[in-house]
Every structure is written in C-alpha cells, then in structure tokens.
Design a protein around this motif. Structure first.
Motif, PDB file in Angstrom:
ATOM      1  N   TYR A   1     -27.649  76.317 -83.757  1.00  0.00           N
ATOM      2  CA  TYR A   1     -27.932  75.126 -84.811  1.00  0.00           C
ATOM      3  C   TYR A   1     -27.928  74.384 -84.946  1.00  0.00           C
ATOM      4  O   TYR A   1     -27.778  73.699 -85.603  1.00  0.00           O
TER       5      TYR A   1
ATOM      6  N   GLN B   1     -21.310  70.281 -98.939  1.00  0.00           N
ATOM      7  CA  GLN B   1     -20.748  71.013 -98.014  1.00  0.00           C
ATOM      8  C   GLN B   1     -21.384  71.490 -96.845  1.00  0.00           C
ATOM      9  O   GLN B   1     -20.810  72.214 -96.378  1.00  0.00           O
TER      10      GLN B   1
ATOM     11  N   ASN C   1     -17.916  68.244 -89.868  1.00  0.00           N
ATOM     12  CA  ASN C   1     -17.676  69.733 -90.115  1.00  0.00           C
ATOM     13  C   ASN C   1     -16.962  70.247 -88.773  1.00  0.00           C
ATOM     14  O   ASN C   1     -16.008  71.036 -88.434  1.00  0.00           O
ATOM     15  N   ASP C   2     -17.787  70.381 -87.216  1.00  0.00           N
ATOM     16  CA  ASP C   2     -17.284  70.561 -85.694  1.00  0.00           C
ATOM     17  C   ASP C   2     -15.656  69.554 -85.773  1.00  0.00           C
ATOM     18  O   ASP C   2     -14.695  70.345 -85.093  1.00  0.00           O
TER      19      ASP C   2
ATOM     20  N   ALA D   1     -25.133  78.428 -96.500  1.00  0.00           N
ATOM     21  CA  ALA D   1     -25.695  78.869 -94.986  1.00  0.00           C
ATOM     22  C   ALA D   1     -26.013  77.660 -94.167  1.00  0.00           C
ATOM     23  O   ALA D   1     -27.346  78.099 -93.477  1.00  0.00           O
ATOM     24  N   LYS D   2     -25.229  76.742 -93.490  1.00  0.00           N
ATOM     25  CA  LYS D   2     -26.348  74.973 -93.203  1.00  0.00           C
ATOM     26  C   LYS D   2     -27.058  74.377 -93.860  1.00  0.00           C
ATOM     27  O   LYS D   2     -28.007  73.771 -92.764  1.00  0.00           O
TER      28      LYS D   2
ATOM     29  N   GLY E   1     -16.635  69.363 -78.679  1.00  0.00           N
ATOM     30  CA  GLY E   1     -17.753  69.412 -79.094  1.00  0.00           C
ATOM     31  C   GLY E   1     -18.379  68.293 -79.904  1.00  0.00           C
ATOM     32  O   GLY E   1     -19.569  67.870 -80.138  1.00  0.00           O
TER      33      GLY E   1
ATOM     34  N   ALA F   1      -6.097  71.865 -80.547  1.00  0.00           N
ATOM     35  CA  ALA F   1      -6.280  70.691 -81.595  1.00  0.00           C
ATOM     36  C   ALA F   1      -5.100  70.282 -81.734  1.00  0.00           C
ATOM     37  O   ALA F   1      -5.588  68.343 -81.902  1.00  0.00           O
TER      38      ALA F   1
ATOM     39  N   PHE G   1     -13.282  67.888 -87.570  1.00  0.00           N
ATOM     40  CA  PHE G   1     -12.574  67.915 -88.095  1.00  0.00           C
ATOM     41  C   PHE G   1     -12.103  68.730 -89.543  1.00  0.00           C
ATOM     42  O   PHE G   1     -10.853  69.043 -89.650  1.00  0.00           O
ATOM     43  N   ILE G   2     -13.286  69.980 -89.498  1.00  0.00           N
ATOM     44  CA  ILE G   2     -12.928  71.307 -89.951  1.00  0.00           C
ATOM     45  C   ILE G   2     -12.108  72.166 -88.995  1.00  0.00           C
ATOM     46  O   ILE G   2     -11.314  72.372 -88.790  1.00  0.00           O
ATOM     47  N   GLY G   3     -13.070  72.488 -87.592  1.00  0.00           N
ATOM     48  CA  GLY G   3     -13.230  72.942 -87.134  1.00  0.00           C
ATOM     49  C   GLY G   3     -12.127  73.255 -85.787  1.00  0.00           C
ATOM     50  O   GLY G   3     -11.760  73.417 -84.457  1.00  0.00           O
ATOM     51  N   LEU G   4     -12.106  71.820 -85.677  1.00  0.00           N
ATOM     52  CA  LEU G   4     -10.883  70.884 -85.029  1.00  0.00           C
ATOM     53  C   LEU G   4     -11.277  70.862 -83.139  1.00  0.00           C
ATOM     54  O   LEU G   4     -10.537  71.059 -82.584  1.00  0.00           O
ATOM     55  N   ASP G   5     -12.985  71.613 -82.834  1.00  0.00           N
ATOM     56  CA  ASP G   5     -13.163  70.816 -81.780  1.00  0.00           C
ATOM     57  C   ASP G   5     -13.349  69.691 -81.308  1.00  0.00           C
ATOM     58  O   ASP G   5     -14.673  69.089 -81.714  1.00  0.00           O
ATOM     59  N   LEU G   6     -12.656  68.529 -80.868  1.00  0.00           N
ATOM     60  CA  LEU G   6     -12.733  67.762 -80.727  1.00  0.00           C
ATOM     61  C   LEU G   6     -13.807  67.356 -79.565  1.00  0.00           C
ATOM     62  O   LEU G   6     -14.837  66.613 -80.006  1.00  0.00           O
TER      63      LEU G   6
END
Lengths: 435, 294
Positions: free
Chosen positions: B66, B238, B254-255, B242-243, B264, B45, B257-262
């Motif tokens: 997903y 948001q 989501n991935d 459930a997506k 992906g 991150a 900024f929230i998940g910090l998986d830059l």
C-alpha cells in the motif's frame, strides 16, 4: 486624574481577587465527542451537576469526532496537559487498556475517593466490554447503543409487507417495496460494526481468535469466514436491483432513510433522536434480521458507543470531583433521561426500571429493542464484544474493503480475505508495541 | 594605504546571524531530528514504552504494497495537478496580457481563488459535487453519468485533482503574468512587424523566455501537490474511497494521528523530507543552469 488612576487599580485588584475566588473551585476537564444535539445534552448534564454542588466544576469540551477526541487526548497526555475525563469509543478500548500507566481505572477512582459504587447494578452486556479479565471496571459506560433495524412503517404498509425477521425476508420485503415505488429496499451505516461485528455476534460466529481478543494480544481475525463472505456477496448482488443501496460510512446514509428513499435502515439505536426530528413518516425499530443459513437462532448483539476514561496525572483532590461526577452521571434519573432523549441504552438496571415505570416504552413502542437485543441470551465468547489493538485502523480497512465490494471491484471473498490479512498485520504491530 | 574597517572580534558577526541560526535550529533542525529519531522507534500510543529498532519501520514500509501504491498515486496526482493548473494559468495569462479594457478587473478576479484556504476550497467542491445534494451531480445525471465519488475511486481522484489544480491556478497565473510583463515589448513588436501572428509570437518568443518562471512553478507546484493539498483531501475524501486518494502526506496523517503508529508515520515523513530535499537540490544545482535566462 489621580482618582481615576486609583479607581482603576482598585478595580483591577478586585478582578484579580475575584478571579482568586473562582479558582478555589476545582475544575474537572471533560473532553467529549458529542456534537450537535447530544453536545447540548452533555452540557446540560455538566451544568446540572455543577449546580448540584459548589466544590467542583465540570468543564465539557467538544473535541471533534470520536477519533479526533481520542487522538487529541493521547497527544495531550504526551504533552502532559491531559484532561481528567475523556470519552473514548469502544474500538479504542484495547489501546486505552494497554496504556496502564496513563489510565486510572474508574473502579479504582471510586474506591480511592470513597464514593459509593455498586457495580452489580450495571447491565452485564454493557460493562463486560470494559472489564479486565479479573473483572475490574476500567472505564465508565456513558453512551452505549447497539444496531437495530429501523423501518418506515408507512412504506411497509403500502407495500403490504410485515417487518422482516430473517435475511430472506429482507430480500422479499425489499422486492415488494421496490414494486410499490420505493427507490431502495434497505441501507446501513457503520458497516463494519453492523454487518461484520454485530452480524457475527448475532449468529454466534467468531470475529477473531482468542475470544475476540479478550484472552490475549496474539489474536487473528476470522472475519473472512464463509458466512460473512456469503451475506456480503448476496447484498452486493442485491444492490444491482436496488434492494440495497450504499450511502457512505458512519451515519452518512441516515438521510436516505429519513427522506424516504430507503424503507429500512440498519444502524445504531442512538439515531432515535435524529430520526424523530427528521422523519416525516411513521417509523419504528425492530431486531436485526436473522440469517438462517448461518445460525438457527439469534444470540445477542454487541454494543457500540463510548465510555469515559479517567487519565492519571492530576491532583488527588481532582479525582474526588471526578468520582462524584461519575456517580451523578450514572444515577438512575440522569441515565433514564439520557436514554429516553437519545436512544442510547440505559447503563444500569435501575435506570431501565425507572424508564419502565415512567411508561416510556409503552408510549414509545420499540424503544426497548436495543436493550432486549443486548440481553437476549447469556453472551458467549463470540458475542461478549471484541478487543483488538489498532482497531480504529482496522475498521477503516474493513470499510475500504467493503466499499470495494459495493463498487464491484472485488468479490466479497477476496475483499474479506484482504481485510483479515491487513488487519492481522496491524494486530501483530500492536502486539509488538505493547509487549 | 587602504584602510579597511573590520571588527576586532568575530562575536558581533555571530551575534548578528544568531537569530536566523536559532530559528533554523528550533523550527527546522530540531523537529527534523525528532522525526528521524522517532522513525527508529516502535512505541505505543501514549509513549509509555518504546523499543529502538533501527530501520525496521522503513523495511516494513518498503514491504508494504500500500505504501508503494501511495507513492505511485502521489506521483500521478502531483503530475496532474501541476500540468493542469500550470497550463490553465499560462493560457489565462497569455490572454489577460492581451486584454485592453478592464484588464485589472479580470486580473483581480483570476487572482482571487488564491486567497481561499485549502479547506474551504475543498468544501466548495464537495458542495457542488456531493453525490446526493450536489448541483453538478444533478446536471451530470442528464448526461447519463452516475456520479458518486464516495464509491468510485477514479471520480474521487478526478475531483481532488480539479479542486487542487483550481486552487493553484491563481498563483501560477500571477507568476506567468509577471513573467510575460518582463519581456521587452520591442521583441514582440519586432516579431509582429516581421509578420508573425499572436500564436507564433507566443510559442517562439514568450514561451521560451518565460522558461525560468515555468521551471520555478513546476517545482513549487510539485511541492504544493505533495504537501499543501492535505486540507483539500481531508475535507473532500479523507483519502478514500478504498485509499483511492490517499497520497503520501495523507498517509502520514492517517497512520500517525488516526492509527497512532508513530514510528511508521515518522519513517514516512523522513522519506518525504528526503524527497523535498532532493527536489530542492535538483532545482538549484541541475535544472536551473540549463534554463535559459534572458
């Protein structure tokens, strides 16, 4: 005309000069996630500290909810404009811990600046969550809480039931409450934290392998065990009769408790302030119910809330101010005040003792439930806390899968298996990125 | 002899186009290049360590169920938003054109929602449809509908589609109205003299003649549904429950900024970038030629 001109230039010189003086005070930026009333309390702590000395000025900045605050600080770090102090919630701990180059361990900050710092005064249940395996304290506990059972004492009295101690009693009490005219028996918020993480710790069940992630990054979730599946399945069945009602993520379901719809509510002890303000009935808190099918005795609950992390990259003099502020923040008087106002647990033993001697628990019975729950037993590897990478995302996954249980689209067994599988994939990703 | 004025050096020409080129480079090419580069990395991150992994982030995406679901959801969402907002707008434009008295008043009212920011549009609909406080929820109870979009995915999707479409009706209305205005009155009058009624005149004259406008709006609306609806979804659901409402652009957020998986997240935005490029190419190269201009 000339006079006006010179007056103008004189006054602007004066402004610049004064600005120069103001600059002499070292500013310490503190990004936090406390909105509303708690935000005002954060402001008060900062301004009281600023008034207590003249060298440093703490500037609190509200950055949105926990997730937003954490991601804002990380983005700022990447852009080299990070704050000195950032408030990060407990699920972000693993991410912050892994960022060794960016984080200035708070124990080191205290040592480097020569501030007195007595770690032994801190409550073990609180600081064990934020220590390295070697015992170094990485971040300063600030607002810690634990889930408790809030109940509407008037409604329970009307229905003629006592406060439930076990999950079986939760059901029978709810049935009587419904018969006495309540709309719903109980609800809960922060469902992953309350019903998966704390449920597991409370019954000494593993949340993930490798001591809930404390012992290494190669951890896997065990939240799809038979006890979690069973209790969630039962609650889902109960919801058909109105015993349980789902009211959304985080604290969204608070209104269902305070408007008298649901008689019981499981969520953080830190809702004390809000409930006190909103509830028009007699309320109290008690320990979480015991699931006798999962365990014969209660272990201890785990904390939630946030700690203050110090970020590297500023002048060393700034960190002296940070250390001073940290000491002020954890002083008994400030902590006792914060604890009594908000319902967060006091982080030091002396703050707890101070609250006791002030008679707070006598005049507000039950307000020490949280601290009693945390100290109920010596924490086991299953109940010390948890430390999983990407846990912010995993919480969302657990939320999604639990919502699928509540709306009936998945069985609790399928949902928790899916949650564990999806969570494991994110753990592997985190392990990969933080080798 | 024909004297042509031309500049000796080409420098001036380059100088004159320079601002445009620089803007394109700084604001489009550079960030796009950064995204492309980021999509080949796996990084923590804070950006303290990174590993170059070629297409691994993309492979991960295509193996992720997903992501595929989000693709399908986005297609459905865009289709519904485009069809609903365009048909409403066309319907309204067809009638607004026929209003004799107070036409300007109606037109102004119809254009108004366009000035509402997506976030505010979302907030408005949330207030009306909130499961416990919403006024419409209250009415729905009388019809025996248990409205709780926080738990029911289909209801959540319906709600975001309605809000997103409503917001776009005004824009579409404006273009349809202009398109109808541009049709020579004589054609419509000639048809009227020949005895065709308003409905027939609409379908045989107006509708075919505004087909360039319709096509243009189709592309614009698709792009709108793909990207600009972020604010609406962010405020309303948001991406949940459930997506159920997590469209591609929300997943990027989501991935990343929230998940910090830059890595992906960057890979997803690169894919989105190619979708927009191909949409634009289709618009200019393929369909635009087939659309009948007058």
């Amino acid at each position: 005309m000339r006079f006006v001109k010179s007056l103008f230039s004189f006054s602007s010189a004066l402004i610049i000069f004064c600005g120069g003086i103001a600059q002499a005070v070292t500013e310490v930026q503190w990004w936090h996630a406390m909105g509303g009333v708690n935000g005002e309390r954060v402001d008060k702590i900062s301004s009281d500290f600023n008034a207590s000395q003249s060298q440093y000025k703490v500037v609190p900045v509200y950055k949105g909810n926990y997730t937003e605050t954490m991601t804002a600080a990380i983005a700022a770090y990447r852009a080299k404009s990070q704050p000195h102090i950032v408030q990060v919630f407990e699920v972000g701990t693993a991410t912050m811990m892994a960022a060794k180059g960016a984080v200035y361990p708070v124990e080191q900050v205290m040592k480097d600046s020569g501030e007195k710092f007595d770690k032994s005064d801190f409550l073990p249940a609180v600081i064990s969550y934020y220590q390295t395996p070697e015992g170094e304290l990485l971040s300063m506990p600030f607002n810690s809480s634990t889930p408790v059972l809030w109940y509407n004492a008037d409604a329970l009295k009307k229905a003629g039931v006592g406060v439930p101690i076990t999950w079986a009693e939760m059901k029978s009490a709810s049935e009587k409450l419904l018969a006495s005219g309540m709309d719903c028996g109980f609800s809960f918020g922060w469902q992953s934290w309350v019903m998966v993480e704390n449920y597991s710790a409370w019954h000494d069940l593993e949340i993930g392998t490798q001591e809930n992630g404390f012992a290494g990054l190669d951890t896997k979730f065990s939240i799809n065990n038979k006890n979690v599946k069973r209790i969630l399945g039962q609650i889902s069945d109960w919801s058909k009769k109105g015993i349980f009602k789902y009211g959304g993520r985080r604290g969204d379901s608070l209104s269902m408790f305070t408007n008298g719809e649901c008689a019981m509510w499981m969520n953080s002890s830190a809702y004390y302030g809000s409930i006190k303000k909103q509830a028009k009935f007699n309320y109290a808190q008690s320990m979480l119910p015991l699931d006798t099918e999962a365990s014969s005795s209660r272990q201890n609950s785990i904390i939630g809330g946030a700690t203050l992390w110090v970020l590297k990259g500023h002048k060393s003099d700034d960190y002296k101010g940070v250390a001073k502020f940290m000491n002020y923040l954890s002083s008994p008087a400030v902590q006792a005040w914060w604890h009594q106002e908000t319902g967060y647990v006091p982080i030091t033993k002396s703050a707890y003792e101070l609250s006791k001697s002030q008679g707070f628990y006598q005049s507000n019975p039950g307000t020490d439930t949280a601290i009693k729950q945390l100290n109920l037993n010596q924490p086991t590897p299953n109940s010390r806390g948890l430390r999983f990478g990407n846990f912010v995302q995993v919480r969302d996954i657990i939320n999604e899968e639990m919502e699928a249980i509540w709306n009936g689209s998945k069985s609790s067994s399928n949902a928790m298996d899916a949650a564990a599988k999806r969570g494991d994939a994110l753990l592997r990703k985190f392990e990969r990125a933080n080798k | 002899m024909l004297k042509s004025i031309h500049f000796n050096s080409q420098a001036l020409a380059y100088l004159l186009v320079a601002p445009q080129v620089i803007i394109t480079l700084v604001f489009f090419i550079w960030p796009a290049g950064q995204a492309l580069y980021q999509s080949f990395l796996i990084e923590d991150a804070f950006g303290l360590g990174s590993e170059f992994v070629w297409f691994e982030n993309f492979i991960y995406l295509f193996e992720d169920d997903y992501y595929g679901e989000s693709f399908g959801r986005t297609a459905l969402f865009s289709f519904l938003v485009a069809v609903i907002s365009m048909s409403f707008a066309l319907f309204l434009a067809g009638f607004a054109e026929r209003v004799v008295r107070g036409g300007l008043f109606y037109k102004t009212l119809l254009i108004w929602p366009y000035a509402v920011a997506p976030v505010l549009a979302g907030a408005l609909w949330v207030i009306m449809f909130d499961p416990s406080l919403g006024i419409i929820t209250y009415f729905l109870k009388y019809f025996g509908i248990d409205w709780n979009y926080k738990l029911n995915g289909n209801q959540a999707m319906t709600l975001v589609v309605m809000a997103a479409a409503w917001k776009q009706v005004a824009y579409n209305f404006l273009f349809f109205l202009a398109g109808i205005h541009a049709i020579p009155k004589s054609m419509i009058e000639a048809a009227a003299i020949d005895g065709s009624g308003p409905v027939r005149r609409f379908w045989t004259i107006i509708f075919p003649l505004i087909s360039p406008v319709t096509f243009f709006l189709l592309v614009i609306n698709t792009v709108y549904a793909f990207f600009d609806t972020f604010g609406i979804i962010h405020v309303m659901t948001q991406g949940g429950p459930a997506k159920a409402t997590e469209i591609l652009v929300y997943k990027v957020y989501n991935d990343g900024f929230i998940g910090l998986d830059l890595g992906g997240s960057a890979a997803q935005s690169v894919i989105l970038m190619f979708i927009v490029i191909s949409l634009t190419v289709i618009q200019f190269r393929y369909i635009e030629k087939k659309v009948e201009y007058k």
